[in-house]
Design a protein around this motif. Structure first.
Motif: not given
Length: 815
Positions: A365, A387, A416, A418
């Motif tokens: 990420g 992510s 984001k 996840d």
């Protein structure tokens, strides 16, 4: 006359001169207007062309320079048809063919134009694009074509890789450590191992700086190593073609790591040296690798090349790609920042193609936190990428460096990361020697925890394999939710921790529903109260087809180990002829007003199966049940399994009695747990083994069979059922006891019986599944409020965008 003539001639000449002047003026006006219109049109055309060309390309082709750029075609393949396909083989073939066919239909005119001019290029198909080294003129000429959507740069991306805290050489003599690595423990992975699920049957690919394949923690798990020889075809690819001074050189024919980062990340996903260094989440999984960075330096073309190879791996040096050799999961601890010239959309089609093919793409990420909207680099920004954020290991505090959402660089405002996993002071394998280990911190270290967790999930719950949306939902909703208000609402999910800290045990082995009544045991059998080969009282073995032996109890032999709880387990062979061998449980009676009932058992199998297609079995076993005392039986469908369900589909054209059914096939690599929700509660259970007309395996062992039930009142007991008429067999009769040893060639002497009798199973306090004790979660600090996760809001399915596909490419460009 002359004077008249003179008078007459003078005005005529004046008129002629005036007319000529007017004509010239009109011509100039027309010419000027035409020129102005042409110039305006040219400016308009240039504006359109330049709008298609990325700023990085404009900058790097100024003053006659040449640069590498990607020409992305407007016509991209539609991959939506893959959604309806069930298996990875079907999805992979469909996506590969759709992408390839699109490139063949659309790229030819541009490729011919490039060849005629001797312009260096290579073609991709996972994205319908062509990599070109050329001038501004080439870029503008191609951008002016209506079949070209955009021209994007291929910049060198400098990934800031973490530096090791210290390199530690493992002692030459094997040692057993006191604990498993803390990050692995904190995800509850060891509790999933205790159920028998270690990632067997799953392949994890790593796109990174390469991998030291001979490392002691990696070599036993490399798909290209059979224990004796190495075969790197379909198992390794090097996307570094033009580097200077790289320790691995260019186009390495075997896995090589030029930095150490890739050896570390794949170690966290699957590593275990068998001598105490338990560094990986899924030590039963296999791995393959692709080098997409030159000592940390990537390019969009290198990234795309590895993703294309993952979609359909091909041999060293090139050749036909095979989607059946594609990995199940890819780990991607790298980024492609727009700040360095990577266009926002360059990698999107490739990421979505992997998802459409059923490949779970787990991505870093980013490590640009703690500010909001620092998840800003592809591929982490895409919906199709899973992510990952980083936690301070052993706590529920998100690491300060972990990037936060929402994603704003593409205007999506997408939440984001996840999910989150441990990412600080992670000890894993390193590339300096075959027994070197090092501590790294970074979101790169958190990412392989999730790749490994997904391998465990797909091992434990085969029905989820290659269903990207549903698998992500299961892992997300099982996560230990961490409420963060920074960067938006606390969720779930939120823009700091996503759905929370991964809890793979909760995802892989869901607990039964709460029982508002009484939980009781209907059946409890470990096969240890008899002397092999006799079956316990009430258990019935029949052969509906094929020669003896029948099911017996066994305390030795293959598949190993012979029992889950020694000394005995029920056993049947896997012969090289068509057979249909059945083991029926004693009858049992459910309580009044049953709310739910659940079967748990352990089994170890090694059946003949395809070595090419991981979804195809030849011989195998299924579970059946009867609600009428054993007179008729029904197949237990895959949807009834909580975990440990069927892992393959039996071939329809080799004569198997269970042809076309989903079943257990291949090699379980030891005892695994199977848990089944039974509705309605059956009276009799049947384990059914069927083989086809060629080939054989080691057989099937079943142990520790427990049926529990929740009911409102009444005491559930095992009671004799109505008389059953066993299925007739031409070669053997039903048996409740046997006197042979349990081998594939011995024929037991049977004492026939048609009526099953049973004894009451001892009453125990059941658990839904046999699991190890969960590691308690650490109490989070004030920053992260750990709470019981509320019922999550429904998540939309992630449907990858349909995209096109380009053809194969030459080798010469940097990539």
């Amino acid at each position: 006359m002359i004077s008249d003539a003179k008078r007459t001639s003078t005005p005529s000449r004046v008129r002629a001169v005036l007319c000529l002047a007017l004509f010239i003026a009109a011509s100039i006006a027309v010419f000027t207007a035409t020129g102005s219109s042409h110039a305006t049109g040219q400016r308009s055309r240039n504006a359109v062309v330049n709008h298609k060309i990325a700023p990085w390309v404009i900058e790097h082709t100024a003053n006659g320079q040449q640069a590498e750029f990607l020409v992305v075609l407007a016509d991209q393949a539609n991959l939506s048809g893959a959604t309806a396909l069930r298996t990875k083989a079907e999805k992979g073939r469909y996506v590969h063919d759709a992408l390839w066919n699109k490139t063949q239909a659309t790229q030819a005119p541009i490729l011919q134009w490039l060849r005629e001019r001797g312009i260096e290029h290579r073609s991709f198909y996972i994205v319908n694009a062509i990599l070109i080294r050329g001038s501004r003129e080439v870029a503008e000429t191609l951008a002016a074509r209506p079949d070209v959507a955009r021209v994007e740069g291929n910049p060198v991306i400098h990934n800031p890789l973490p530096q090791p805290d210290a390199v530690i050489e493992a002692p030459p003599q094997p040692q057993h450590p006191a604990t498993i690595e803390p990050g692995i423990q904190y995800t509850h992975a060891p509790d999933v191992w205790a159920l028998g699920f270690r990632g067997q049957g799953i392949t994890v690919a790593d796109a990174d700086t390469g991998q030291r394949w001979t490392h002691n923690a990696l070599k036993p798990h490399y798909r290209g190593w059979d224990g004796v020889t190495a075969d790197h075809n379909y198992n390794w690819h090097d996307a570094i073609h033009v580097s200077i001074g790289n320790p691995c050189g260019n186009d390495s024919p075997f896995p090589c790591d030029d930095n150490g980062h890739g050896t570390h990340t794949i170690g966290t996903a699957i590593g275990d040296d068998g001598a105490g260094n338990q560094i990986g989440m899924a030590p039963g999984a296999k791995w393959i690798g692709c080098r997409n960075m030159d000592q940390g330096n990537g390019t969009p073309a290198r990234y795309i090349e590895c993703m294309e190879w993952f979609l359909a791996p091909y041999p060293i040096g090139g050749g036909q790609g095979n989607p059946l050799r594609a990995p199940d999961i890819t780990n991607n601890s790298w980024t492609c920042p727009p700040s360095e010239g990577c266009s926002v959309a360059t990698l999107q089609a490739a990421v979505e193609a992997q998802a459409a093919a059923g490949i779970m793409m787990v991505v870093n990420g980013g490590s640009q936190g703690p500010a909001c909207s620092t998840v800003q680099d592809p591929p982490a920004i895409y919906a199709a990428a899973y992510s990952v954020g980083a936690l301070n290991t052993g706590t529920d505090n998100v690491a300060s460096f972990s990037s936060r959402g929402p994603v704003i660089i593409d205007g999506s405002n997408r939440i984001k990361p996840d999910i989150t996993a441990p990412g600080t002071t992670i000890r894993s394998s390193y590339n300096t020697s075959d027994n070197a280990y090092v501590f790294f911190s970074g979101t790169s270290m958190a990412t392989p925890h999730i790749a490994g967790a997904m391998a465990l999930l797909w091992c434990a719950r085969p029905e989820l394999r290659h269903n990207i949306s549903e698998s992500r939902t299961v892992l997300n909703e099982a996560a230990f939710f961490l409420a963060y208000k920074q960067c938006g609402t606390p969720g779930p999910p939120n823009n700091v921790s996503g759905w929370g800290r991964v809890d793979i045990l909760a995802a892989a082995s869901p607990t039964p529903p709460p029982c508002s009544g009484i939980v009781g045991t209907l059946l409890d059998e470990n096969f240890d109260g008899v002397t092999p080969p006799a079956l316990p009282s009430g258990w019935l073995a029949t052969n509906a087809q094929g020669p003896p032996p029948l099911w017996v109890t066994s305390n030795s032999g293959v598949p190993m180990p012979p029992a889950y709880s020694p000394p005995n387990a029920a056993f049947i062979d896997d012969p090289a002829v068509v057979s249909d061998k059945r083991l029926d449980s004693p009858g049992f009676q459910d309580g009044k007003f049953e709310i739910w009932s659940r079967l748990t058992f352990r089994h170890n199998f090694n059946f003949e199966a395809s070595s090419e297609d991981p979804n195809l079995g030849f011989d195998g076993g299924v579970l059946e049940y009867s609600t009428d005392g054993g007179n008729t039986f029904q197949y237990v469908p895959a949807s009834s399994f909580v975990n440990g369900g069927y892992n393959r589909t039996i071939s329809a054209n080799r004569g198997s009695p269970i042809a076309g059914l989903q079943a257990w096939s291949g090699n379980s690599d030891g005892f695994i747990t199977a848990t089944v929700d039974l509705r309605p509660a059956p009276a009799v259970l049947r384990w059914r083994m069927a083989s086809d007309n060629s080939g054989s395996g080691e057989g099937w062992r079943v142990d520790n069979v427990v049926v529990t039930e929740c009911h409102i009142f009444g005491t559930p007991t095992a009671t004799p059922t109505a008389t059953r008429t066993p299925t007739p067999t031409p070669t053997a009769t039903a048996t409740a006891t046997a006197s042979s040893t349990p081998t594939a060639t011995t024929t037991p002497s049977a004492t026939p019986t048609a009526t099953a009798t049973s004894t009451a199973a001892p009453s125990v306090t059941p658990t839904a599944t046999a699991t190890a004790t969960n590691t308690p979660s650490a109490t989070p600090t004030a920053t992260a409020t750990a709470t019981v996760r509320p019922t999550p809001t429904p998540r939309p399915n992630i449907t990858p965008r349909g995209r096109p596909t380009p053809p194969p490419r030459p080798a010469a460009l940097r990539g």
